[in-house]
Design a protein around this motif. Structure first.
Motif, PDB file in Angstrom:
ATOM      1  N   THR A 301       0.906  -1.018   0.003  1.00 53.31           N
ATOM      2  CA  THR A 301      -0.090   0.045   0.129  1.00 53.31           C
ATOM      3  C   THR A 301       0.949   1.287   0.010  1.00 53.31           C
ATOM      4  OG1 THR A 301      -0.200  -0.007   2.448  1.00 53.31           O
ATOM      5  CG2 THR A 301      -2.102  -0.934   0.994  1.00 53.31           C
ATOM      6  N   SER A 304       3.513   3.918  -4.965  1.00 55.77           N
ATOM      7  CA  SER A 304       2.655   4.753  -5.791  1.00 55.77           C
ATOM      8  C   SER A 304       2.019   4.236  -7.082  1.00 55.77           C
ATOM      9  CB  SER A 304       3.421   6.011  -6.193  1.00 55.77           C
ATOM     10  OG  SER A 304       3.797   6.801  -4.926  1.00 55.77           O
ATOM     11  N   CYS A 320      -3.150  -9.571  -6.140  1.00 58.34           N
ATOM     12  CA  CYS A 320      -4.003  -8.647  -5.275  1.00 58.34           C
ATOM     13  C   CYS A 320      -4.324  -9.610  -3.993  1.00 58.34           C
ATOM     14  CB  CYS A 320      -5.154  -8.197  -5.925  1.00 58.34           C
ATOM     15  SG  CYS A 320      -4.988  -6.852  -7.168  1.00 58.34           S
ATOM     16  N   ILE A 325      -4.575  -6.564  -1.177  1.00 59.55           N
ATOM     17  CA  ILE A 325      -4.714  -5.328  -1.422  1.00 59.55           C
ATOM     18  C   ILE A 325      -5.946  -5.311  -2.499  1.00 59.55           C
ATOM     19  CG2 ILE A 325      -2.230  -4.533  -1.245  1.00 59.55           C
ATOM     20  CD1 ILE A 325      -2.022  -5.077  -4.438  1.00 59.55           C
ATOM     21  N   THR A 328      -7.902  -1.781  -7.162  1.00 60.82           N
ATOM     22  CA  THR A 328      -7.500  -0.148  -7.346  1.00 60.82           C
ATOM     23  C   THR A 328      -6.209  -0.060  -7.080  1.00 60.82           C
ATOM     24  OG1 THR A 328      -8.087   0.189  -5.174  1.00 60.82           O
ATOM     25  CG2 THR A 328      -9.890   0.312  -6.924  1.00 60.82           C
ATOM     26  N   CYS A 329      -5.288  -0.750  -6.504  1.00 60.87           N
ATOM     27  CA  CYS A 329      -3.684  -0.544  -6.272  1.00 60.87           C
ATOM     28  C   CYS A 329      -2.884  -0.939  -7.595  1.00 60.87           C
ATOM     29  CB  CYS A 329      -3.346  -1.239  -4.899  1.00 60.87           C
ATOM     30  SG  CYS A 329      -4.089  -0.483  -3.490  1.00 60.87           S
ATOM     31  N   GLN A 332      -3.278   1.006 -12.321  1.00 61.90           N
ATOM     32  CA  GLN A 332      -4.148   2.078 -12.032  1.00 61.90           C
ATOM     33  C   GLN A 332      -4.731   2.879 -13.331  1.00 61.90           C
ATOM     34  OE1 GLN A 332      -2.647   5.058  -9.227  1.00 61.90           O
ATOM     35  NE2 GLN A 332      -1.727   3.077  -8.129  1.00 61.90           N
TER      36      GLN A 332
END
Length: 386
Positions: A301, A304, A320, A325, A328-329, A332
């Motif tokens: 998390t 960037s 994921c 996570i 959405t991480c 992107q």
């Protein structure tokens, strides 16, 4: 210039658009596809061709030979410039960058171009030689990636097996694919800034807005039910299409930056390549990503950007879940599901995507680009702004 904060300076990056096999790039041989990208990159950073000490190119379908040498000569690099081709299948483009950093570390070069290229549309037809002179040659689509007694499944079968074993439903896969295309369409103008024009193509050709009702009607390319009866089949939407494309970055030592007046844009901080069970190639990216993050004391998390070349939606969802996570991480601005899969270039394209997203972030920002490969291999690379 010192290596403040560690890492090798990345001077610039560029890639071609990605187009499905048979599309806008289909008439280009690998050197015709890659050389314009390489020349565009050198012009962009104002680096003369004679400053380049080596080219390291990832490629998976060039039928041996040395595609890197073809690209180097076509791009106008010095005939004295060594050119090295790396083939670790889908990992090739990222592994080429790691090899380039090794050349800098060993003092073999001061400026290296590295990345990947794949002209899948022009890939040679493959045939096995017959055992007997009077027997016909046997055509084949892909080579073996693991010898007996290891299982060496087709990639579609391996992805479907992973979805079935982990209980990743078709509904979840399709939702991920729809979202990936939506993100890619929304970010198209920003993504275009990293694309070098090749035969006039300046946007990725495949992303489109997809209606859930239409995706639900798409045929399954592999059908699977898990033990509870959950539909874990792979649909067309959840599979990255065969594609053509190329991507490169320029790496340099601090000494070379001073000599050629180069301004670094980012830093290569490290990479991890690991193997795993050949029959589970979809999961082979998980271990190197976890190892890389642990080595640098990072939590997912905190990134960037996390760019995975997702050849299959099930693969992305498995990563994921393993990292705990939300989707959405990941990717992107859309991933390989929305772009396509130019095998030897896919990892390098993910790298360029990550670099573009962190270029203007604070210096402490971090990004990871990662990819899994046939035969049970995975590679992850850590990046930072300069």
């Amino acid at each position: 210039m010192a290596l403040t904060g560690g890492g090798w300076p990345i001077i610039g990056w560029a890639r071609s658009a990605v187009a499905p096999v048979g599309g806008a790039l289909s008439r280009l041989a690998i050197h015709d596809l890659a050389a314009p990208v390489l020349r565009h990159l050198l012009e962009q950073i104002q680096l003369p061709v004679d400053a380049v000490d080596a080219l390291v190119l990832g490629n998976a379908l060039g039928a041996n030979g040395n595609p890197a040498r073809m690209v180097a000569l076509a791009a106008g690099l010095s005939t004295a410039c060594p050119a090295i081709t790396v083939d670790t299948q889908c990992c090739s483009g990222l592994d080429a960058v790691t090899q380039a950093c090794g050349m800098l570390a060993l003092g073999q070069a001061q400026v290296v171009i590295a990345g990947g290229a794949e002209a899948w549309s022009r890939a040679p037809l493959r045939m096995h030689r017959p055992w007997q002179a009077n027997e016909p040659a046997l055509p084949y689509e892909r080579p073996a990636f693991a010898p007996p007694p290891f299982r060496d499944p087709d990639m579609l079968e391996a992805a479907a097996d992973t979805a079935q074993r982990l209980g990743i439903s078709r509904q979840r896969q399709d939702a991920y694919a729809i979202d990936s295309h939506h993100r890619a369409v929304q970010a198209a103008d920003r993504v275009a800034l990293e694309i070098a024009p090749v035969v006039g193509l300046t946007y990725d050709a495949y992303p489109r807005l997809m209606l859930p009702q239409r995706v639900a009607r798409m045929p399954a390319v592999q059908q699977r039910l898990d033990g509870t009866g959950l539909d874990c089949s792979l649909s067309v939407a959840g599979t990255s299409p065969k594609a053509d494309g190329a991507a490169f970055i320029v790496l340099a030592t601090p000494k070379a930056c001073e000599r050629w007046h180069l301004q670094p844009q980012a830093r290569w901080l490290g990479a991890v390549s690991q193997g795993n069970a050949p029959e589970e190639p979809m999961l082979c990216v998980i271990a190197p990503v976890k190892t890389l993050l642990q080595r640098h004391q990072l939590h997912p998390t905190q990134l960037s950007a996390l760019e995975l070349h997702d050849a299959f939606a099930a693969q992305a969802l498995a990563l994921c879940d393993a990292l705990d996570i939300p989707t959405t991480c990941l990717n992107q601005q859309g991933g390989g599901i929305a772009r396509g899969h130019p095998i030897g270039a896919s990892g390098a394209i993910a790298l360029v995507r990550a670099l573009s997203q962190i270029k203007d972030r604070p210096r402490q920002a971090r990004a990871v680009a990662c990819v899994a490969g046939a035969g049970g291999l995975g590679t992850a690379t850590l990046l930072a702004p300069w």
